[in-house]
Design an enzyme around this catalytic site. Structure first.
Site, mmCIF file in Angstrom:
data_model
loop_
_atom_site.group_PDB
_atom_site.id
_atom_site.type_symbol
_atom_site.label_atom_id
_atom_site.label_comp_id
_atom_site.label_asym_id
_atom_site.label_seq_id
_atom_site.Cartn_x
_atom_site.Cartn_y
_atom_site.Cartn_z
ATOM 1 C CG ASP A 6 34.158 34.116 42.023
ATOM 2 O OD1 ASP A 6 34.886 34.671 41.178
ATOM 3 O OD2 ASP A 6 33.998 34.551 43.185
ATOM 4 C CG ASN A 9 42.480 38.814 42.350
ATOM 5 O OD1 ASN A 9 43.038 38.831 41.270
ATOM 6 N ND2 ASN A 9 41.499 39.653 42.659
ATOM 7 N NE ARG A 11 38.852 32.514 49.931
ATOM 8 C CZ ARG A 11 37.891 32.625 50.837
ATOM 9 N NH1 ARG A 11 37.761 31.698 51.766
ATOM 10 N NH2 ARG A 11 37.056 33.639 50.815
ATOM 11 C CB ILE A 12 38.416 28.335 43.068
ATOM 12 C CG1 ILE A 12 39.591 28.698 42.149
ATOM 13 C CG2 ILE A 12 37.227 27.858 42.232
ATOM 14 C CD1 ILE A 12 40.080 27.544 41.302
ATOM 15 C CE1 TYR A 87 34.624 51.534 34.704
ATOM 16 C CE2 TYR A 87 36.004 50.025 33.444
ATOM 17 C CZ TYR A 87 35.771 50.762 34.597
ATOM 18 O OH TYR A 87 36.668 50.703 35.639
ATOM 19 C CB ILE A 95 34.906 38.534 33.853
ATOM 20 C CG1 ILE A 95 35.456 38.652 32.425
ATOM 21 C CG2 ILE A 95 33.800 37.481 33.910
ATOM 22 C CD1 ILE A 95 34.428 39.097 31.401
ATOM 23 C CG ASP A 96 35.468 40.588 39.312
ATOM 24 O OD1 ASP A 96 35.753 41.247 38.279
ATOM 25 O OD2 ASP A 96 35.980 40.836 40.413
#
Length: 244
Positions: A6, A9, A11-12, A87, A95-96
């Site tokens: 994941d 914005n 961190r990963i 939507y 995507i998240d």
């Protein structure tokens, strides 16, 4: 085995799964992502697939150095998802948020679901019992609220996340903590109560980096899982295998 990634914005986050069972969980900075993924693949040599959901600035080409070791699945709007996207601007839906909606559909079938992701932003996503994605809301997360108070005023300090001692802040710092934390908690409870006016019963899933901090402060009954996006990636990957 699957390595789910994941890219947020700031961190990963990563997790290794075997048949949707979580075997390991990792958090690291973007600048170190290749080194960390290398280390994860060394620790879990049976990982054969890498599933990536990115809202940050890393793209599929950034993972090309792992092509020879794992099969890379970069989640995009062109993927098939287990819900109908209603939507109005489907290509702008993050995507998240689509992965979270997928996880909610696959893990909580045949019911209304509200997914709240408390990270850099607080996002709200609603999927009805017919698996229609209806939309939601986006507001600033806790860190953004602290930063906004500091960056857009002359004298307010930048504080780290903290629990307010009282609803009535008796100092500038305590007033900021009260405003940020209680403001976010009341916002979330308010949104939930607003949804209850339209849907008598629905499952509430709270996830994201601030999920644990917020969960114990909310009045409504929720299902809190800070790893829900990564778990949703794993479930979406299994769904993709079955439907390809």
């Amino acid at each position: 085995m699957l390595l789910a990634i994941d890219v947020g914005n700031t961190r990963i986050k990563g997790a290794v799964f075997e048949n949707n069972t979580l075997l390991g969980h990792f958090v690291f900075l973007k600048k170190d992502f290749k080194k960390n993924i290398e280390n994860i693949l060394k620790e879990f040599p049976k990982v054969a697939d890498l599933a990536v959901a990115s809202v940050g600035d890393l793209e599929k080409n950034d993972f090309s150095s792992f092509d020879e070791r794992v099969k890379i699945h970069f989640i995009s709007h062109e993927n098939h998802f287990p819900f109908t996207n209603l939507y109005e601007t489907p290509k702008t839906l993050g995507i998240d948020r689509m992965v979270l909606a997928s996880g909610a559909v696959l893990q909580f079938p045949k019911q209304h679901r509200l997914i709240i992701d408390a990270g850099t932003c607080i996002t709200y996503d609603f999927v009805d019992q017919e698996d229609n994605y209806l939309g939601g809301a986006i507001s600033p997360g806790l860190r953004l609220r602290y930063e906004a108070l500091h960056n857009f005023t002359a004298k307010l300090p930048l504080l780290e996340l903290g629990s307010p001692k009282n609803i009535i802040g008796n100092s500038t710092s305590e007033s900021i903590h009260s405003g940020v934390v209680n403001g976010a908690v009341n916002e979330i409870d308010g949104f939930i109560n607003d949804y209850k006016q339209y849907y008598s019963k629905f499952t509430i899933i709270l996830t994201g980096g601030d999920a644990v901090f917020l969960a114990k402060r909310l009045k409504n009954t929720i299902f809190a899982n800070s790893n829900f996006l990564l778990e949703s990636l794993s479930h979406l990957f299994q769904y993709k295998i079955k439907n390809d």
